[in-house]
Write an enzyme that holds these catalytic residues in place. Structure first.
Site, PDB file in Angstrom:
ATOM      1  N   CYS A 137      -3.467   7.155  -4.644  1.00  0.00           N
ATOM      2  CA  CYS A 137      -3.175   5.722  -4.600  1.00  0.00           C
ATOM      3  C   CYS A 137      -1.749   5.444  -5.095  1.00  0.00           C
ATOM      4  O   CYS A 137      -1.454   5.550  -6.290  1.00  0.00           O
ATOM      5  CB  CYS A 137      -4.193   4.916  -5.421  1.00  0.00           C
ATOM      6  SG  CYS A 137      -4.056   3.141  -5.117  1.00  0.00           S
ATOM      7  N   CYS A 167       0.866  -1.182   0.000  1.00  0.00           N
ATOM      8  CA  CYS A 167       0.000   0.000   0.000  1.00  0.00           C
ATOM      9  C   CYS A 167       0.901   1.230   0.000  1.00  0.00           C
ATOM     10  O   CYS A 167       1.696   1.415   0.940  1.00  0.00           O
ATOM     11  CB  CYS A 167      -0.895  -0.025   1.238  1.00  0.00           C
ATOM     12  SG  CYS A 167      -2.005   1.393   1.258  1.00  0.00           S
ATOM     13  N   GLY A 168       0.781   2.034  -1.043  1.00  0.00           N
ATOM     14  CA  GLY A 168       1.655   3.204  -1.176  1.00  0.00           C
ATOM     15  C   GLY A 168       1.325   4.280  -0.162  1.00  0.00           C
ATOM     16  O   GLY A 168       2.207   4.753   0.570  1.00  0.00           O
ATOM     17  N   HIS A 183      -8.649  -3.712  -7.750  1.00  0.00           N
ATOM     18  CA  HIS A 183      -8.704  -2.248  -7.804  1.00  0.00           C
ATOM     19  C   HIS A 183      -9.069  -1.815  -9.220  1.00  0.00           C
ATOM     20  O   HIS A 183      -8.550  -2.382 -10.198  1.00  0.00           O
ATOM     21  CB  HIS A 183      -7.348  -1.620  -7.465  1.00  0.00           C
ATOM     22  CG  HIS A 183      -6.894  -1.824  -6.060  1.00  0.00           C
ATOM     23  ND1 HIS A 183      -6.451  -3.033  -5.578  1.00  0.00           N
ATOM     24  CD2 HIS A 183      -6.788  -0.950  -5.023  1.00  0.00           C
ATOM     25  CE1 HIS A 183      -6.108  -2.892  -4.303  1.00  0.00           C
ATOM     26  NE2 HIS A 183      -6.300  -1.643  -3.941  1.00  0.00           N
ATOM     27  N   THR A 221       0.016   2.531  -5.146  1.00  0.00           N
ATOM     28  CA  THR A 221       0.179   1.377  -6.041  1.00  0.00           C
ATOM     29  C   THR A 221      -0.539   1.646  -7.363  1.00  0.00           C
ATOM     30  O   THR A 221      -0.093   1.205  -8.427  1.00  0.00           O
ATOM     31  CB  THR A 221      -0.338   0.085  -5.372  1.00  0.00           C
ATOM     32  OG1 THR A 221      -1.671   0.311  -4.871  1.00  0.00           O
ATOM     33  CG2 THR A 221       0.553  -0.342  -4.223  1.00  0.00           C
TER      34      THR A 221
HETATM   35  O1  PYC Z   1      -1.908   3.901  -1.874  1.00  0.00           O
HETATM   36  O2  PYC Z   1      -1.394   1.930  -2.709  1.00  0.00           O
HETATM   37  C1  PYC Z   1      -2.170   2.709  -2.151  1.00  0.00           C
HETATM   38  C2  PYC Z   1      -3.504   2.200  -1.746  1.00  0.00           C
HETATM   39  C3  PYC Z   1      -4.031   0.963  -1.992  1.00  0.00           C
HETATM   40  C4  PYC Z   1      -5.293   0.950  -1.426  1.00  0.00           C
HETATM   41  C5  PYC Z   1      -5.509   2.170  -0.832  1.00  0.00           C
HETATM   42  N1  PYC Z   1      -4.391   2.913  -1.041  1.00  0.00           N
END
Ligand code: PYC
Length: 327
Positions: free
Chosen positions: A253, A103-104, A223, A255
């Protein structure tokens, strides 16, 4: 810290259980890190510990990230020690439906949390995750660059029949999670349209599953990311990302931005080293770029900011009918 440990112990002895958690948000997307009182998963590799967590200790996930204790968007992170050599810490990420490999925004939140605790100095560190080791650079107590796991396009020009929406063409890409990337959002990318965007993305996610359209090794594509232009000066694109539990990502997000950059690279629209400014549906931003490693794998970097807003104990009282959340 010792005072909290004592208190956690006392609560456990009196029939109450407690976890110390620290809440932050990254571009509006919440992260809740379990600092103390989480499950003991041993010292194996993180993919094994994640499996163990899901199979034997899922109650901790339910007690941490479900309503009424927090927002549907919250990603939990169990802080792990005894991790891969050279790593400062490790984390297993989870949400309202299950577990994430990476999770980024959560890694940025974790770094800001460790900085808040005085456990991380400015500079570069390695963090272990179930998806692999990621490098972070703590640029200030709140600003973090994450060098993510290798990211790539798996299949391009994939058509899914999304019922009333008609056929939708997208790209399946990996950025630490599996994404279906739709270059032209079927609904205008405006915050006022979040309910309609959520509905359209949910329809596509269900259609992908029903039509057995999957990632590598038959992985579920959990996703969905819509992209489009942004009117904001200096921004390269706006997105809307639907997460596995059907909450939308308030951040751009990490990822998802990684998967997007892999797609931009593959289609000749972003050169290595050039900055891509990704805006979320609520207007928060990540700065991304990528390079290639010695195996010619694309390595994305994402820079964002996270802010800690709570340092609390979650307690569970005997008899609470919603101890394990609603739903
Ligand atoms: O930032 O990778 C992300 C992420 C994944 C699901 C929610 N945030």
């Amino acid at each position: 810290m010792e005072a909290v440990s004592r208190m956690v112990g006392q609560l456990a002895g009196s029939g109450l259980t407690a976890m110390r958690v620290i809440d932050s948000h990254t571009g509006g997307e919440p992260t809740r890190v379990i600092i103390e009182g989480g499950p003991d998963l041993g010292s194996g590799p993180l993919p094994e510990r994640k499996k163990h967590f899901a199979e034997r200790f899922d109650g901790f996930r339910l007690r941490t990230v479900l309503e009424p204790k927090c927002s549907e968007a919250t990603v939990g992170a169990l802080l792990c020690d005894d991790v891969a050599p050279g790593c400062n810490a490790g984390a297993i990420f989870f949400n309202n439906t299950g577990y994430l490999d990476m999770c980024g925004h959560g890694t940025i939140g974790l770094a800001a949390t460790l900085a808040y605790l005085g456990r991380l100095e400015l500079g570069q560190h390695l963090i272990d995750t179930p998806a692999g080791i990621v490098r972070i650079d703590l640029l200030s107590p709140n600003k973090v660059t994450v060098e993510n796991v290798p990211s790539y396009c798996f299949r391009k020009d994939v058509v899914v029949d999304a019922g009333d929406l008609g056929p939708v063409t997208g790209t399946i890409a990996w950025g630490g999670n599996w994404f279906f990337l739709v270059d032209q959002s079927p609904v205008p990318l405006l915050a006022d349209n979040i309910p309609a965007l959520t509905e359209a993305a949910t329809r596509i996610k269900l259609a992908l599953a029903a039509q057995s359209i999957r990632g590598a090794d038959e992985a579920e594509i959990d996703h969905v990311e819509f992209s489009g232009p942004s009117p904001a000066p200096g921004v390269d694109g706006r997105n809307f990302v639907l997460c596995p539990g059907l909450a939308y990502d308030r951040s751009p997000c990490g990822t998802g931005t990684s998967a997007k950059m892999a797609h931009l690279a593959e289609t000749g629209r972003l050169e290595p080293g050039r900055t891509w400014v990704q805006e979320s549906i609520i207007g928060s931003r990540f700065h991304g770029s990528y390079s290639y490693d010695e195996h010619h794998r694309l390595i994305p970097s994402i820079t964002g900011e996270a802010f800690v807003f709570a340092d609390v104990r979650l307690v569970s009282q005997p008899g609470d009918p919603f101890e394990h959340g609603i739903g």
